[in-house]
Design a protein around this motif. Sequence first.
Motif, PDB file in Angstrom:
ATOM      1  N   ARG A   1      44.512  51.858  35.194  1.00  0.00           N
ATOM      2  CA  ARG A   1      45.758  51.104  35.366  1.00  0.00           C
ATOM      3  C   ARG A   1      46.932  51.942  34.900  1.00  0.00           C
ATOM      4  NH1 ARG A   1      43.161  46.749  32.295  1.00  0.00           N
ATOM      5  NH2 ARG A   1      41.457  48.127  32.863  1.00  0.00           N
TER       6      ARG A   1
ATOM      7  N   THR B   1      53.206  49.106  39.790  1.00  0.00           N
ATOM      8  CA  THR B   1      52.088  48.814  38.901  1.00  0.00           C
ATOM      9  C   THR B   1      50.827  49.167  39.673  1.00  0.00           C
ATOM     10  OG1 THR B   1      53.328  47.004  37.918  1.00  0.00           O
ATOM     11  CG2 THR B   1      50.962  47.075  37.499  1.00  0.00           C
TER      12      THR B   1
ATOM     13  N   LEU C   1      46.704  49.553  39.888  1.00  0.00           N
ATOM     14  CA  LEU C   1      45.492  48.985  39.314  1.00  0.00           C
ATOM     15  C   LEU C   1      44.263  49.433  40.096  1.00  0.00           C
ATOM     16  CD1 LEU C   1      46.765  45.329  38.827  1.00  0.00           C
ATOM     17  CD2 LEU C   1      46.415  47.017  37.014  1.00  0.00           C
TER      18      LEU C   1
ATOM     19  N   VAL D   1      41.215  48.183  41.222  1.00  0.00           N
ATOM     20  CA  VAL D   1      40.656  46.842  41.391  1.00  0.00           C
ATOM     21  C   VAL D   1      39.892  46.778  42.711  1.00  0.00           C
ATOM     22  CG1 VAL D   1      42.358  45.607  39.992  1.00  0.00           C
ATOM     23  CG2 VAL D   1      42.859  46.088  42.400  1.00  0.00           C
TER      24      VAL D   1
ATOM     25  N   TRP E   1      41.210  41.961  45.457  1.00  0.00           N
ATOM     26  CA  TRP E   1      41.937  41.404  44.302  1.00  0.00           C
ATOM     27  C   TRP E   1      43.307  40.866  44.677  1.00  0.00           C
ATOM     28  CZ3 TRP E   1      46.510  42.980  41.840  1.00  0.00           C
ATOM     29  CH2 TRP E   1      46.808  42.268  40.665  1.00  0.00           C
TER      30      TRP E   1
ATOM     31  N   HIS F   1      46.270  42.471  33.144  1.00  0.00           N
ATOM     32  CA  HIS F   1      45.595  43.776  33.097  1.00  0.00           C
ATOM     33  C   HIS F   1      46.187  44.690  32.023  1.00  0.00           C
ATOM     34  CE1 HIS F   1      43.179  43.468  36.875  1.00  0.00           C
ATOM     35  NE2 HIS F   1      44.094  42.554  37.154  1.00  0.00           N
TER      36      HIS F   1
END
Length: 378
Positions: free
Chosen positions: A211, A227, A229, A231, A235, A254
């Motif tokens: 992240r 941002t 992530l 995932v 998601w 997160h």
Amino acid sequence: MTTTHHPLAIVGAGLGGLTLARVLQVHGIAATVFDLEPSREARTQGGMLDIHGDTGQRALRAAGLYEPFLGLVHPGGQAMRIVAPDGAVRHTEEDDGSGDRPEVDRGRLRDLLLDSLAPGTVHWGRKATGARPLGDGRHELRFQDGSAVTTDLLVGADGAWSRIRPLLSAATPAYTGVSFVEADLHEADTRHPAAAALIGGGFFFSLGEGRGFLAHREGDGSLHVYTALKVAEGWLDSVDLADTAAAKDAVLAHFDGWHESLRALVGEADGALVGRRIHALPIGHRWERTPGVTLLGDAAHLMSPFAGEGANLAMLDGAELGLALAAHPGDVEAALRAYEEPMFPRGAASAAESAASLAQMFGERALEGLLERFAATG
């Protein structure tokens, strides 16, 4: 349904397709660009781009637009800062004007290219749905409104989900394992002074395992935050982006334990959040020479953004294709061979770099690896 013939048709009015049209125009070769957007003002064009000396700037020189490009450069945009999840600044670089990757606003760069083209070059509101070969290198290009055109040379500059790529390749983009949620903080110096001070004048990284926050200051004084992530592909479907408060909570879940100054990059964001899955084509994607059609940019070699090469390569592809066509008058196939031969390894090298960077930036030692990379390059 009426059908019109265009000797050279470019699908997509992004940076790559427009660079191709401009270089062709410089050499006296007419081209028609078809784009799905209803007008050039239909949507914003994204944030800042760093234009590299050996790719994007090279393309702008070929297009005769290097000097006006310099007038678009964002002063201080090559500054960079790396901050740990605890809020500690771990690395800074100031923009002393000596770097070779100046930052410009994508929309202003696109406007520069559009304004350089002869009126009527770009046909707006023409969403391509597919194409089929007619023989002897000619193709029919079909649009959503039921119309069609024919062309002697068809260039797919239509991005990740290209409608032209199936003529050449069965490859489709695959999810890389990383998703972005994008946010903006407007009038940062006055409305978000703490975030403005944290990010600084250029690009910003804060990474932890799987992240992180990537951000930059834009030319209008706003901050654009990605941002990132690691995932599952689905998601984003679980996040109600229409409910901004709930979406912020889902993202910030997160980042439990991260410094509040970093969490505020999402918590204080203005307006809705925007989600985006990051996809890539297989590294080394290529095709057999097929008469009368080729690809450039993301249509040819879509990669993750973690080497900063996507827009630069698209522009260089456009310039190189235009130069090849100018150098082989009357022999389209020779021009396409001359263009594709160096384009394939160039795209493969950048795609491999992007994939390696993604793995490093979202691995167990993300922050340490990034610091080591910058220390190694001085």
